[in-house]
Design an enzyme around this catalytic site. Structure first.
Site, PDB file in Angstrom:
ATOM      1  N   LYS A  25       0.861  -1.185   0.000  1.00 33.86           N
ATOM      2  CA  LYS A  25       0.000   0.000   0.000  1.00 33.86           C
ATOM      3  C   LYS A  25       0.895   1.232   0.000  1.00 33.86           C
ATOM      4  O   LYS A  25       1.638   1.470   0.952  1.00 33.86           O
ATOM      5  CB  LYS A  25      -0.932   0.018   1.206  1.00 33.86           C
ATOM      6  N   LEU A  26       0.820   1.997  -1.069  1.00 34.74           N
ATOM      7  CA  LEU A  26       1.678   3.159  -1.234  1.00 34.74           C
ATOM      8  C   LEU A  26       1.091   4.371  -0.528  1.00 34.74           C
ATOM      9  O   LEU A  26      -0.117   4.620  -0.593  1.00 34.74           O
ATOM     10  CB  LEU A  26       1.866   3.459  -2.718  1.00 34.74           C
TER      11      LEU A  26
END
Length: 272
Positions: A25-26
């Site tokens: 998850k950026l």
């Protein structure tokens, strides 16, 4: 063309399943990258705000006409990790072109002027690999593995990254909807803090650490019962905007510490 993105549903714990892929998850800004049939590029946030003019370096990165991609706009730090504060500084800047941004795509919504939302996730991933054949500093695609959610999350936690995303392999792209087909597990941190006051107008609790240093304002996760406890606390002082109370100790969860030493998105957990 703006297309409302598919949203993530939060779960508390990672899991292992061969029916799911796992991605990092950026920590950035969700971005819809749209190229019309004449090759005109338009960039949109998830709330349909066009931000093309803010990121001119992304308007000529080789995405073919008639394509709409879903992904994350990020700025990386010296260690190559997404830096949310740096991203936001760039986002709110009117004319600054530094630091450089990267668009990291993780899905395809439209290709050759045709929606591909009915295709399975893995088929869309294959299509994305055809569109972005070579990753660069400005444009890349999210890497994924099959299953192994727990092990991946352990690595994310060790590296102090934001979290992971678990997506069902056969999931279709559900425009504008939040679905259990796409799940997020956030790498929360926990700490004990004092609630020392509250805003008089919009809701917000003033927080300090156990040594009395300001660590921000809490707006999330506070139950009605907790609010009643706070409103019944002894008032020590007040000004135009705040009431200051006898400190109340609680446990809070948060994303990470900001560069200024504040808790990012603190949320009430329990009294301690």
């Amino acid at each position: 063309m703006f297309i409302s993105p598919m949203l993530l549903q939060r779960v508390d714990e990672p899991f292992d399943s061969a029916d799911y892929i796992t991605e990092l998850k950026l920590d950035g800004i969700r971005l819809i990258y749209s190229v019309d049939d004449e090759g005109k590029v338009r960039l949109y946030t998830r709330h349909n705000n066009e931000v093309t003019s803010k990121f001119p370096e992304l308007t000529n990165i080789g995405i073919p006409a008639g394509t709409v991609l879903d992904g994350e706009l990020i700025v990386t730090d010296k260690d190559g990790k997404p830096d949310f504060e740096a991203m936001m500084n760039r986002f709110v800047s009117e004319r600054n072109s530094t630091p450089p941004v990267s668009f990291v795509a993780f899905d395809v919504i439209k290709y050759n002027n045709e929606r591909v939302t009915a295709s399975t996730l893995l088929d869309r991933k294959d299509l994305l690999a055809d569109i972005i054949k070579h990753d660069s500093e400005q444009l890349s695609k999210v890497q994924y593995i099959t299953g192994m959610g727990r092990a991946y999350f352990d690595v994310v936690r060790d590296q102090s990254l934001e979290g992971i995303v678990l997506k069902r392999k056969d999931s279709r792209y559900q425009v504008g909807k939040r679905s259990s087909d796409w799940l997020k597990v956030i790498n929360y941190q926990y700490t004990e803090v004092f609630i020392t006051g509250y805003r008089k107008k919009e809701f917000g609790l003033l927080l300090t650490d156990l040594e009395g240093k300001n660590v921000g304002v809490m707006e999330l996760g506070v139950s009605q019962h907790a609010k009643e406890c706070i409103s019944n606390a002894a008032i020590l002082d007040e000004n135009e905007n705040f009431r200051f109370i006898e400190p109340l100790k609680c446990r809070a969860k948060f994303r990470h510490y900001t560069k200024a030493g504040l808790l990012r998105l603190p949320s009430f957990v329990e009294w301690t």
